[in-house]
Design an enzyme around this catalytic site. Sequence first.
Site, PDB file in Angstrom:
ATOM      1  N   SER A 169       8.266  -9.169   5.874  1.00 40.11           N
ATOM      2  CA  SER A 169       8.069  -9.286   4.431  1.00 40.11           C
ATOM      3  C   SER A 169       9.260  -8.885   3.579  1.00 40.11           C
ATOM      4  CB  SER A 169       6.865  -8.447   4.009  1.00 40.11           C
ATOM      5  OG  SER A 169       7.124  -7.061   4.222  1.00 40.11           O
ATOM      6  N   HIS A 186       1.397 -10.824   6.344  1.00 41.19           N
ATOM      7  CA  HIS A 186       2.051 -11.534   5.231  1.00 41.19           C
ATOM      8  C   HIS A 186       1.955 -13.048   5.372  1.00 41.19           C
ATOM      9  CE1 HIS A 186       3.720  -7.997   3.226  1.00 41.19           C
ATOM     10  NE2 HIS A 186       3.879  -7.510   4.441  1.00 41.19           N
ATOM     11  N   LYS A 228      -3.938  -8.884   0.942  1.00 36.56           N
ATOM     12  CA  LYS A 228      -2.830  -9.643   0.381  1.00 36.56           C
ATOM     13  C   LYS A 228      -3.335 -11.028  -0.051  1.00 36.56           C
ATOM     14  CE  LYS A 228       0.820  -6.936   2.507  1.00 36.56           C
ATOM     15  NZ  LYS A 228      -0.016  -5.790   2.915  1.00 36.56           N
TER      16      LYS A 228
END
Length: 409
Positions: free
Chosen positions: A188, A216, A247
């Site tokens: 990330s 991610h 996320k």
Amino acid sequence: MDYSRFFTDAIDRLHDERRYRVFADLERLAGRFPHAIWHSPQGAKPVVMWCSNDYLGMGQHPKVVGAMVETATRVGTGAGGTRNIAGTTHALTRLETELADLHGKEAALVFTSGYVSNQTGISTIAKLMPDCLILSDALNHNSMIEGIREARCERQVFRHNDVGHLDELLRAADPARPKLIACESLYSMDGDVAPLGRICDLAEKYGAMTYVDEVHAVGMYGSRGGGIAERDGVMHRIDILEGTLAKAFGCLGGYIAGKSYVIDAVRSYAPGFIFTTALPPAVCAAATAAIQHLKTSQWERERHQDRAARVKAILSAAGLPVMSNSTHIVPVFVGDAELCKQASDLLLEEHSIYIQPINYPTVAKGTERLRITPSPYHEDALIDRLAEALVQVWSRLNLPLGARSLAAE
């Protein structure tokens, strides 16, 4: 004894090293993301968020919010305790079924965060294999590193994304010894992607298990949001896939997915699972709604990639030092901790743009950067404003311009 000095000295060291962190007091506004309110020392001010990990804005999606509100209204807020004491709420059972289906695995297990799922998942899996050798990518996340440390197994670190080095280490290992390869699919801070197919080739060649962190990437890559492994067609070749609900899915929690006997063993032995209160049913229902939506909707993923590409193009055209990669992460190189913090402060205070500085230990010293994460809801005008603000800040701080490549770091 003056105990206070231990703590004040520790904080002073962070100030001296320019690593002391200050958290902005932000209030997100559902339906208006990426716009938010910054509760500054001078009062409330509107800002635009450019570094949220709610990559697709699912934290404000009507289906997700609706599922949370309806479930909390119907069954209450908390889970009532650990799953061993209070039982498993039906919402959590549904969520784990949805996650197993997302990754094409037999079972899934939900934890209170992605950090905990790595820390307790890796350590438990490795401890259950006597004399396990863990092969860890050099840039693995702190949660993976802590999980490996807790396993108290031998660890060998291979150079980042270097399958040649991994091959050397596997070749030198005892063929009869249990081996676990641990890596991320998408890193990330730089935005680079692991060669998962080649890692799976080596795992199969040398008889190793694979553990891949997709935090991610889940929701954002693959035809149903299964991550880089789904996109690259290797999901079925990976033994344990780890992900987050915090996320792209816009909620809270982490999980692992794999063979039912692996998941059952972790469920039965992992302290970070056994002794922790379960996620509230409303959070589970919201996460399930987000996963179900992203399994069928392509708009968020396509728009997200379009916005990321536009940000990279506009910032690069302005001469800003964008660190190139093929993913949605847009790192802008600074290379100095103090200047990185100053750039962040100027953007917030003078341009109403919130981008948190990324300094050591999150990244190596000398590679400090601003990490920009566009969403589907960042319109062209916001992107143009971002570029103008960054150019002004770069000029003000005398920061170097020009493209940066990952290879140069």
